[in-house]
Design a protein around this motif. Structure first.
Motif, PDB file in Angstrom:
ATOM      1  N   HIS A   4       0.839  -1.187   0.000  1.00  0.00           N
ATOM      2  CA  HIS A   4       0.000   0.000   0.000  1.00  0.00           C
ATOM      3  C   HIS A   4       0.881   1.246   0.000  1.00  0.00           C
ATOM      4  O   HIS A   4       0.628   2.202   0.707  1.00  0.00           O
ATOM      5  CB  HIS A   4      -0.896   0.004   1.251  1.00  0.00           C
ATOM      6  CG  HIS A   4      -1.998  -0.987   1.184  1.00  0.00           C
ATOM      7  ND1 HIS A   4      -3.317  -0.637   1.184  1.00  0.00           N
ATOM      8  CD2 HIS A   4      -1.982  -2.341   1.102  1.00  0.00           C
ATOM      9  CE1 HIS A   4      -4.076  -1.715   1.133  1.00  0.00           C
ATOM     10  NE2 HIS A   4      -3.280  -2.755   1.077  1.00  0.00           N
ATOM     11  N   TYR A  16      -4.302   8.840   2.607  1.00  0.00           N
ATOM     12  CA  TYR A  16      -4.989   7.588   2.932  1.00  0.00           C
ATOM     13  C   TYR A  16      -4.693   6.572   1.843  1.00  0.00           C
ATOM     14  O   TYR A  16      -4.700   6.903   0.658  1.00  0.00           O
ATOM     15  CB  TYR A  16      -6.507   7.823   3.019  1.00  0.00           C
ATOM     16  CG  TYR A  16      -7.315   6.563   3.176  1.00  0.00           C
ATOM     17  CD1 TYR A  16      -7.429   5.930   4.408  1.00  0.00           C
ATOM     18  CD2 TYR A  16      -7.986   5.998   2.080  1.00  0.00           C
ATOM     19  CE1 TYR A  16      -8.176   4.768   4.550  1.00  0.00           C
ATOM     20  CE2 TYR A  16      -8.737   4.834   2.214  1.00  0.00           C
ATOM     21  CZ  TYR A  16      -8.829   4.226   3.455  1.00  0.00           C
ATOM     22  OH  TYR A  16      -9.562   3.080   3.584  1.00  0.00           O
ATOM     23  N   SER A  17      -4.455   5.335   2.261  1.00  0.00           N
ATOM     24  CA  SER A  17      -4.258   4.242   1.306  1.00  0.00           C
ATOM     25  C   SER A  17      -5.216   3.122   1.659  1.00  0.00           C
ATOM     26  O   SER A  17      -5.091   2.491   2.713  1.00  0.00           O
ATOM     27  CB  SER A  17      -2.808   3.744   1.358  1.00  0.00           C
ATOM     28  OG  SER A  17      -2.555   2.814   0.334  1.00  0.00           O
ATOM     29  N   GLY A  18      -6.208   2.917   0.801  1.00  0.00           N
ATOM     30  CA  GLY A  18      -7.194   1.870   1.037  1.00  0.00           C
ATOM     31  C   GLY A  18      -6.817   0.592   0.327  1.00  0.00           C
ATOM     32  O   GLY A  18      -5.683   0.417  -0.119  1.00  0.00           O
ATOM     33  N   LYS A  19      -7.804  -0.295   0.201  1.00  0.00           N
ATOM     34  CA  LYS A  19      -7.514  -1.577  -0.451  1.00  0.00           C
ATOM     35  C   LYS A  19      -7.070  -1.362  -1.897  1.00  0.00           C
ATOM     36  O   LYS A  19      -6.122  -1.982  -2.366  1.00  0.00           O
ATOM     37  CB  LYS A  19      -8.748  -2.482  -0.415  1.00  0.00           C
ATOM     38  CG  LYS A  19      -9.140  -2.980   0.977  1.00  0.00           C
ATOM     39  CD  LYS A  19     -10.269  -3.999   0.858  1.00  0.00           C
ATOM     40  CE  LYS A  19     -10.745  -4.478   2.225  1.00  0.00           C
ATOM     41  NZ  LYS A  19     -11.553  -3.456   2.915  1.00  0.00           N
ATOM     42  N   GLN A 157     -12.759   1.046   9.090  1.00  0.00           N
ATOM     43  CA  GLN A 157     -11.698   0.251   8.474  1.00  0.00           C
ATOM     44  C   GLN A 157     -11.332  -0.926   9.372  1.00  0.00           C
ATOM     45  O   GLN A 157     -11.175  -0.792  10.579  1.00  0.00           O
ATOM     46  CB  GLN A 157     -10.461   1.120   8.217  1.00  0.00           C
ATOM     47  CG  GLN A 157      -9.391   0.410   7.384  1.00  0.00           C
ATOM     48  CD  GLN A 157      -8.242   1.339   7.025  1.00  0.00           C
ATOM     49  OE1 GLN A 157      -8.141   2.437   7.541  1.00  0.00           O
ATOM     50  NE2 GLN A 157      -7.367   0.884   6.146  1.00  0.00           N
TER      51      GLN A 157
END
Length: 293
Positions: A4, A16-19, A157
Motif C-alpha cells: 500500500h 490515505y491508502s485503502g484496499k 476500516q
C-alpha cells in the motif's frame, strides 16, 4: 502481496491508502481540511476483504476511464473538481481524478437486478435481502421482478460492511437523505442497465456512494461509478444459454473461493487469473465505450 505504498508527488501528500485507492491532499492539508483531493485508482485488486497480489496490469486506468465515461454518458453530478483533467499531475493522468472533498455518507447504496453473490446467500437464509422480501424459488442469476435497493452500512476500516434495512439507513443519515440516495441509486441503475443492454450486457448489480459538498451542501455521487470493481456485468447472450460470463473481478473471487479457506494470508493469484481478469476489464470498456481493447 501487494503493498500500500503511495507514489511521491511534488506538492501532494498521501493522506490515505485503502484496499485499491490512494488519496492525496495538497502538502500541509489533511482530508479534514482539504477542499480537493487526488483519488488514485491503483492496479491493486481485492476480494473477500483481502488485498491480493499480484496487481492487475492497467486496472487503475480502465476503472478511471469507466467512471468518467459513465458520468459523462449519463450526465451525472459528481465530485469532479473544476478543470480536473488539466490540473491532475501528469504522472497520474488516466488513473486519477481530482475531486472535491466530500463528507461521505456511511452507506453503500447497492442496487440489484439479479439475485447472486452475498445477496443470494442472504436470500437463501431469510427469503429477503436487506429486509426486502422476495418471491420464493429464485436461483443464482435469476432476474428479480424489479430492481431492489439493498443498502449496506460502511463499517470502520478493519471491520466488515453489514447489509442493513432502509429504515436503518434513515437512522444513520436522516430520512430525507436516505430517501434521496435510494431514489438516485435506483434511477441511475435503471439508466445504466438500459445502456448496458444495448451493448449486449446485463448489469446484475452495482453499488454507489454519496457525499455532501462541504461548501454548497449538495449531495453528490462519489468515488467510482459503474466500474468492474463496483458492479457485476454479464454477457447477455451467454446468460440466455444458461452460462455466466462476467466482465468484472468474479474470476478472482471464484479462484480465491476454490483455493483459500479464508484463514491466514490469501494466496498469490496465478498469472493466468491475472491475465484473464485484465482482459475482461479491457473487453468491458471496449463493449461499452468502444475503446480499451
Amino acid at each position: 502481496m501487494t503493498e500500500h505504498a503511495g507514489e511521491q508527488l511534488a506538492g501532494w501528500s498521501l493522506a490515505y491508502s485503502g484496499k485499491v485507492r490512494d488519496l492525496y491532499v495538497a502538502d500541509g492539508e489533511t482530508l479534514e481540511t482539504a477542499s480537493e483531493m487526488l483519488m488514485v485508482a491503483t492496479d491493486r485488486v481485492s476480494a473477500f476483504d483481502q488485498v491480493l497480489g499480484p496487481a492487475i496490469p492497467g486496472k487503475g486506468e480502465l476503472l478511471t476511464a469507466l467512471t468518467l465515461w459513465w458520468t459523462e454518458r449519463l450526465g451525472l453530478p459528481t465530485q469532479l473538481a473544476p478543470d480536473a483533467e488539466a490540473r491532475t499531475p501528469a504522472a497520474l493522468r488516466g488513473r486519477a481524478m481530482l475531486v472535491r472533498t466530500l463528507d461521505m455518507l456511511p452507506v453503500e447504496c447497492v442496487v440489484r437486478g439479479r439475485v447472486t453473490g452475498s445477496g443470494l446467500k442472504e436470500y437463501q437464509q431469510t427469503g429477503s435481502i436487506s429486509g426486502v422480501e422476495l418471491p420464493a424459488g429464485l436461483a443464482d442469476g435469476d432476474a428479480l421482478p424489479e430492481p431492489i435497493y439493498t443498502p449496506a452500512w460502511k463499517a470502520p476500516q478493519g471491520e466488515h460492511d453489514e447489509n442493513v434495512s432502509f429504515e436503518r439507513t434513515a437512522e444513520l443519515v436522516g430520512r430525507d437523505d436516505a430517501e434521496t440516495i435510494r431514489a438516485l441509486s435506483l434511477s441511475v441503475y435503471a439508466r445504466a442497465a438500459a445502456v448496458a443492454a444495448d451493448a449486449g450486457l446485463v448489469l446484475a448489480d452495482t453499488k454507489f456512494e454519496f457525499g455532501r459538498d462541504r461548501v454548497t451542501g449538495e449531495l453528490l455521487l462519489a468515488d467510482e461509478v459503474l466500474t468492474s470493481d463496483s458492479s457485476r456485468y454479464w454477457d447477455a447472450a451467454a446468460l440466455a444459454d444458461g452460462r455466466v460470463e462476467s466482465f468484472d473481478k468474479q474470476i478472482v473471487r471464484d479462484w480465491l473461493a476454490a483455493n483459500w479457506d479464508g484463514t491466514g494470508e490469501a494466496p498469490e493469484l496465478p498469472q493466468e487469473i491475472v491475465a484473464r481478469t485484465a482482459a475482461r476489464y479491457r473487453e468491458l470498456l471496449k463493449r461499452l465505450a468502444g475503446r480499451g481493447a
